[in-house]
Design an enzyme around this catalytic site. Sequence first.
Site, PDB file in Angstrom:
ATOM      1  N   THR A 284       0.887  -1.178   0.000  1.00  0.00           N
ATOM      2  CA  THR A 284       0.000   0.000   0.000  1.00  0.00           C
ATOM      3  C   THR A 284       0.909   1.207   0.000  1.00  0.00           C
ATOM      4  OG1 THR A 284      -1.752  -1.088   1.262  1.00  0.00           O
ATOM      5  CG2 THR A 284      -1.610   1.281   1.542  1.00  0.00           C
TER       6      THR A 284
ATOM      7  N   THR B 198      -4.241   1.630  -2.467  1.00  0.00           N
ATOM      8  CA  THR B 198      -3.810   0.228  -2.454  1.00  0.00           C
ATOM      9  C   THR B 198      -4.660  -0.631  -3.379  1.00  0.00           C
ATOM     10  OG1 THR B 198      -3.334  -1.646  -0.982  1.00  0.00           O
ATOM     11  CG2 THR B 198      -5.351  -0.442  -0.533  1.00  0.00           C
TER      12      THR B 198
ATOM     13  N   ARG C  91     -13.623  -7.862  -0.685  1.00  0.00           N
ATOM     14  CA  ARG C  91     -12.956  -7.625   0.609  1.00  0.00           C
ATOM     15  C   ARG C  91     -12.422  -6.179   0.636  1.00  0.00           C
ATOM     16  NH1 ARG C  91      -7.587  -5.761   2.061  1.00  0.00           N
ATOM     17  NH2 ARG C  91      -7.085  -6.560   4.113  1.00  0.00           N
TER      18      ARG C  91
ATOM     19  N   GLY D  37      -4.873  -5.149   6.970  1.00  0.00           N
ATOM     20  CA  GLY D  37      -5.982  -4.245   7.252  1.00  0.00           C
ATOM     21  C   GLY D  37      -6.967  -4.778   8.272  1.00  0.00           C
TER      22      GLY D  37
HETATM   23  N1  ASP Z   1      -3.517  -2.406   4.500  1.00  0.00           N
HETATM   24  C1  ASP Z   1      -3.803  -2.924   3.192  1.00  0.00           C
HETATM   25  C2  ASP Z   1      -5.052  -3.757   3.255  1.00  0.00           C
HETATM   26  O1  ASP Z   1      -5.244  -4.460   4.224  1.00  0.00           O
HETATM   27  C3  ASP Z   1      -2.726  -3.743   2.599  1.00  0.00           C
HETATM   28  C4  ASP Z   1      -1.329  -3.284   2.849  1.00  0.00           C
HETATM   29  O2  ASP Z   1      -1.097  -2.291   3.483  1.00  0.00           O
HETATM   30  O3  ASP Z   1      -0.402  -3.934   2.430  1.00  0.00           O
HETATM   31  O4  ASP Z   1      -5.782  -3.765   2.307  1.00  0.00           O
END
Ligand code: ASP
Length: 320
Positions: free
Chosen positions: A181, A199, A209, A235
């Site tokens: 992200t 992201t 999701r 997340g």
């Molecule tokens: N936080 C992001 C998510 O859960 C993914 C990431 O930060 O790598 O979608």
Amino acid sequence: MGDVTSSMPVMVASENGRRGMLAAMALLREGGSALDAVELACRIVEDDPDDHSVGYSGLPNVLGEVELDASIMEGTTLRAGAVAAIQGYGRAITLARRVMEETPHVLVVARGAERLAAELGETPQEQRTEEALRRWRARFTERELTPGDAEPLRSVARALTRPINLQDKLHKAGRVDTLGTVNFIARDRRGALASAVSTSGLGWKYPGRVGDSPLIGAGNYCDDRYGAAACTGMGELAIRVATARSLVLYLKFGMSLAAAGREALRDLLTLDAPDGQYMNIVALTSAGEVAGFTTVPGKQYLYQRAEMDEPALADRLMVV
Ligand code: ASP
């Protein structure tokens, strides 16, 4: 942690934000707003075909479709905008900003967000680059699965999104990671703050999701009076304890930045998270202090002050 230089532009970002930060800092030096700076910075990363965690070349969901999430927040007004699970448009951060500025809403998802993008004249973009698809297929092979198997999709998504233990030798040998992200936070010459997160979410996720990135309070929060925080990592953890808002709230209650970041991560260390799930935060206070926090070793973040020619990497404070 960086030192304090008041009313000078400063930015903080996740490690993959270098090019975006350089361009955004130039804008801030010319007197541009923090909001324009974080949007510009995110767009540069979204447009980068080599970043497989953000934008049109992001990693697909378990069906092989790219679904993007993004959010933006303005610290002066606490206005915010976000999109989630959007397909067919690469510049999710600009759509998030347009949700904030051109609709009465904060979060618009999936079909509605795609409809809004079309209505606003945004250009549709072919997603799924060859390299992203190659990585997508490679993980099926690693886990001895085949796309389109008769198994319930939820089981396939569970197997494919299982985090890779960082100590795993195979990971070090270059196995494909599921996460990634970009975070940017900026303070402009007027002392206004803005934060942005973009992201493609968790690779191989179940369709629809949504992670923490587009959820104000979980993956992104910004308030000129105290500071701002943005997250990368699993997340599902940040959503459950509202990590970004927590850090800012701890600042409000008078904690130092180091203490606030530590406390925000401690909140999620008690969760029953599968081994290998981690969380990272970058933060910037209204006084211009910067910091990064993580629950795993070896993670860094980027920051740049107006007087610096280039963004600098710094180690994140590890919280266990
Ligand atoms: N936080 C992001 C998510 O859960 C993914 C990431 O930060 O790598 O979608």
